[in-house]
Motif scaffolding. Structure first.
Motif, mmCIF file in Angstrom:
data_model
loop_
_atom_site.group_PDB
_atom_site.id
_atom_site.type_symbol
_atom_site.label_atom_id
_atom_site.label_comp_id
_atom_site.label_asym_id
_atom_site.label_seq_id
_atom_site.Cartn_x
_atom_site.Cartn_y
_atom_site.Cartn_z
ATOM 1 N N UNK A 1 0.815 -1.210 0.000
ATOM 2 C CA UNK A 1 0.000 0.000 0.000
ATOM 3 C C UNK A 1 0.853 1.266 0.000
ATOM 4 N N UNK A 2 2.053 1.197 0.524
ATOM 5 C CA UNK A 2 2.927 2.374 0.551
ATOM 6 C C UNK A 2 3.697 2.565 -0.745
ATOM 7 N N UNK A 3 3.586 1.628 -1.652
ATOM 8 C CA UNK A 3 4.211 1.776 -2.968
ATOM 9 C C UNK A 3 3.233 2.531 -3.874
ATOM 10 N N UNK B 1 -2.241 -11.339 -11.966
ATOM 11 C CA UNK B 1 -1.926 -10.282 -10.997
ATOM 12 C C UNK B 1 -3.111 -10.032 -10.069
ATOM 13 N N UNK B 2 -2.799 -9.507 -8.872
ATOM 14 C CA UNK B 2 -3.796 -9.124 -7.879
ATOM 15 C C UNK B 2 -3.682 -7.615 -7.685
ATOM 16 N N UNK B 3 -4.725 -6.895 -8.092
ATOM 17 C CA UNK B 3 -4.711 -5.438 -8.069
ATOM 18 C C UNK B 3 -5.677 -4.954 -6.991
ATOM 19 N N UNK B 4 -5.174 -4.150 -6.060
ATOM 20 C CA UNK B 4 -6.022 -3.417 -5.116
ATOM 21 C C UNK B 4 -5.505 -1.982 -5.122
ATOM 22 N N UNK B 5 -6.051 -1.172 -6.000
ATOM 23 C CA UNK B 5 -5.443 0.118 -6.291
ATOM 24 C C UNK B 5 -6.493 1.101 -6.808
ATOM 25 N N UNK B 6 -6.946 2.033 -5.973
ATOM 26 C CA UNK B 6 -7.835 3.074 -6.493
ATOM 27 C C UNK B 6 -7.171 3.852 -7.630
#
Length: 283
Positions: free
Chosen positions: A72-74, A108-113
């Motif tokens: 999350x910090x990336x 891939x696993x994307x959790x990114x607004x």
């Protein structure tokens, strides 16, 4: 190619401007909290690396990431880069992909607004994604076996094909142009308002008030569930395989449907032909 293994980097622009390196089991983390580790780099392969700092891949060319973990910090991990291949990677930071070109993503696993904004030329296979405003203003997309959950997806996209996908979303495909969705499940409210040249083939469409204000809308052997007030002000040619709750004031076209519980034609400009039972498919 130079290989770097089992190293940790936390400095500002730690590997800035690199050309031709392989990174294996490296960590981008540490007290210096530096940004932009691989900015302006070329011909980079990163395998099984951990990314916990901001902006690692900006203005890069020929980039391969395999088995990566972007936390999350990336934040804003890949911007303004091209010729990118990403496989078996977690992308969990906000705005992970933006204004990139020629991107391939697999497993891939994307959790990114705010993922994928203004990206051109992206293929995605066997991926999961959770986002808001997913892929906004992107062009030239081809998604296969992608599961998505979130709000406001695929708005203003152009030239896209989606196959065997599952979307649980709201306000999807608004203002989208030249889009085909095949053998997929699309669930959500207010689907594809103001879209142009949208085709749905053998899809299951779930949710209220879908497909309004559309131009050149085609549905080929689709099932619509919990769909009310459909097709308002739309130019539509549709063959539907299941009953529909209500259809409201389409502007033109033909709809083949087994049953309509309520046909609302209270606009004098509405013009539609409803044919029961549905035994035809759109050309």
């Amino acid at each position: 190619m130079i290989t770097i293994e089992n190293q940790q980097f936390d400095q500002e622009r730690a590997l800035y401007g690199s050309d031709g390196i392989i990174l294996r089991f490296c960590r981008f983390d540490g007290p210096a909290d530096g940004e932009s580790a691989l900015k302006e780099s070329r011909n980079i392969i990163a395998e099984n690396c951990f990314f916990h700092l901001r902006y690692p891949f900006w203005h890069d060319t020929n980039l391969t990431i395999r088995g990566g973990d972007m936390t999350e910090l990336c934040r804003a991990a890949l911007w303004y880069s091209r010729n990118i291949h990403i496989a078996d990677t977690k992308l969990h930071g906000i705005k992970a992909l933006r204004e990139c070109r020629d991107v391939e993503m697999v497993n891939c696993d994307i959790r990114s607004p705010e993922f994928g904004w203004s990206t051109v030329g992206i293929t995605m296979e066997h991926c999961t994604a959770e986002s808001e405003y997913f892929m906004m203003r992107a062009r030239d997309l081809h998604f296969t076996d992608v599961t998505f959950r979130g709000k406001y997806s695929f708005q203003y996209i152009e030239n896209a094909v989606f196959e065997n996908c599952r979307f649980d979303t709201k306000d999807a495909f608004w203002h989208a142009k030249n889009v085909t969705v095949k053998n997929s499940v699309v669930k959500g409210e207010y689907l594809a308002w103001y879209s142009e040249n949208l085709t749905l083939e053998h899809c299951k469409i779930i949710g209220t008030q879908p497909l309004c204000y559309c131009k050149n809308l085609q549905l080929i052997d689709c099932e619509m569930i919990d769909a009310d007030l459909c097709f308002e002000k739309s130019e539509v040619h549709a063959s539907l395989t299941a009953p529909v709750i209500s259809i409201k004031n389409p502007s033109s076209g033909i709809i083949y449907v087994p049953e309509v519980q309520q046909l609302i034609l209270d606009d004098p400009q509405a013009a539609i032909q409803i044919i029961r039972p549905a035994k035809h498919a759109c050309a």
